[in-house]
Design a protein around this motif. Structure first.
Motif, PDB file in Angstrom:
ATOM      1  N   ALA A 292       0.890  -1.147  -0.066  1.00 51.93           N
ATOM      2  CA  ALA A 292      -0.148   0.047   0.017  1.00 51.93           C
ATOM      3  C   ALA A 292       0.924   1.251   0.142  1.00 51.93           C
ATOM      4  CB  ALA A 292      -1.037   0.175   1.090  1.00 51.93           C
ATOM      5  N   ARG A 293       1.896   1.184  -0.690  1.00 46.83           N
ATOM      6  CA  ARG A 293       2.673   2.399  -0.731  1.00 46.83           C
ATOM      7  C   ARG A 293       2.413   3.464  -1.385  1.00 46.83           C
ATOM      8  NH1 ARG A 293       8.437   2.758   0.815  1.00 46.83           N
ATOM      9  NH2 ARG A 293       8.682   4.969   0.750  1.00 46.83           N
TER      10      ARG A 293
ATOM     11  N   VAL B 266      -0.947   5.797  -3.453  1.00 43.10           N
ATOM     12  CA  VAL B 266      -2.600   6.126  -3.084  1.00 43.10           C
ATOM     13  C   VAL B 266      -2.864   6.936  -4.447  1.00 43.10           C
ATOM     14  CG1 VAL B 266      -1.979   8.186  -1.768  1.00 43.10           C
ATOM     15  CG2 VAL B 266      -4.288   7.018  -1.717  1.00 43.10           C
TER      16      VAL B 266
ATOM     17  N   GLN C 192      -8.063   4.866  -3.689  1.00 38.54           N
ATOM     18  CA  GLN C 192      -7.493   3.681  -3.956  1.00 38.54           C
ATOM     19  C   GLN C 192      -5.923   3.510  -3.788  1.00 38.54           C
ATOM     20  OE1 GLN C 192      -7.960   2.324  -7.999  1.00 38.54           O
ATOM     21  NE2 GLN C 192      -6.843   0.442  -7.609  1.00 38.54           N
ATOM     22  N   ARG C 193      -5.564   2.289  -2.927  1.00 36.42           N
ATOM     23  CA  ARG C 193      -4.079   2.325  -2.626  1.00 36.42           C
ATOM     24  C   ARG C 193      -3.687   1.069  -3.562  1.00 36.42           C
ATOM     25  NH1 ARG C 193      -3.494   2.965   3.808  1.00 36.42           N
ATOM     26  NH2 ARG C 193      -4.509   5.257   3.945  1.00 36.42           N
ATOM     27  N   THR C 194      -2.339   0.935  -3.685  1.00 37.65           N
ATOM     28  CA  THR C 194      -1.809  -0.288  -4.222  1.00 37.65           C
ATOM     29  C   THR C 194      -0.393  -0.374  -4.010  1.00 37.65           C
ATOM     30  OG1 THR C 194      -1.299  -1.100  -6.644  1.00 37.65           O
ATOM     31  CG2 THR C 194      -0.823   1.106  -6.411  1.00 37.65           C
TER      32      THR C 194
END
Length: 242
Positions: A47-48, A50, A55-57
């Motif tokens: 989750a580094r 956003v 949305q996070r990835t």
């Protein structure tokens, strides 16, 4: 093709191939980046990133400095290694910070990367600092060979790579950020950060240390330099690289 989309499209292609072949498509897309993180091959960070929508990835970072001095199989094995950390973060139970646990080791073996703290057969499979070697005929070996039959390549690499390490690089997994203190990155989980051992440190100055075997006097100089000691008791002994 332009350099940026070409370089990243190749890594995305490899990610999608291994996700299908090794993980049954379980892994969600992440943001793959090229990072010259000091003394690393790559790392995983949950989750580094956003999006402005919220949305996070995750991030999987690859160090292009080593692309020219490692085989493409070795480089892609680092990508698969970090994908195991991504799998464990979302579908398993990561070990305490910095620890590669039995679940991680078992998943590595399943995809054909044998965990080993030495990078050789017989090494410990779990621990604080781990690396791996490719199992001949294993799932990764087969999947990688299948990918390479498609004229796959990594087109771009650093013109000035660091010295190739003399031994396998251990990795710090399970959320240990190495130099990136987790307190400075609240909520960030870095895993699979790879560090050079002292024997294989990158020497950007292109100078190495020499030592007299008799009196232990030391000097610095360029590689392959021949230095003779002038000490009275040393008999013009040749300095040895340290």
């Amino acid at each position: 093709m332009q350099p940026t989309p070409e370089a990243y499209a190749e890594l995305q292609q490899a990610f999608e191939h291994f996700n299908s072949a090794l993980f049954g498509g379980q892994l969600a897309d992440c943001l793959i980046t090229l990072q010259r993180e000091r003394r690393t091959y790559g790392y995983f960070s949950s989750a580094r990133f956003v999006h402005h929508s919220g949305q996070r990835t995750d991030e999987i970072a690859m160090n292009p400095s080593y692309f020219a001095i490692r085989s493409i199989r070795e480089t892609l094995s680092t990508l698969a290694h970090e994908m195991v950390h991504a799998w464990q973060f979302h579908h398993g139970k990561p070990g305490r910070r910095g620890y590669h646990n039995k679940e991680w080791a078992a998943r590595m073996e399943e995809i054909g990367l044998m965990p080993s703290d030495t990078g050789e057969p017989g090494g410990h499979k779990v621990g604080e600092r781990m690396t791996h070697y490719i199992v001949a005929g294993g799932a990764f070996d087969v999947a990688c060979a299948e990918l390479l039959t498609r004229e796959f390549k990594l087109s771009w690499f650093d013109r000035f790579p660091p010295e190739r390490p003399r031994s396998p690089l251990p990795s710090v997994g399970g959320g240990d950020a190495g130099e990136d203190d987790e307190d400075d990155n609240e909520g960030v989980d870095l895993a699979g950060l790879v560090e050079l051992p002292p024997e294989g440190q990158v020497n950007r100055s292109n100078r190495i240390k020499y030592r007299c075997p008799t009196c232990a006097a030391q000097v610095w100089g360029k590689p392959n330099l021949r230095v003779l000691c002038g000490g009275e008791e040393c008999g013009a002994a040749a300095f040895e690289p340290v």
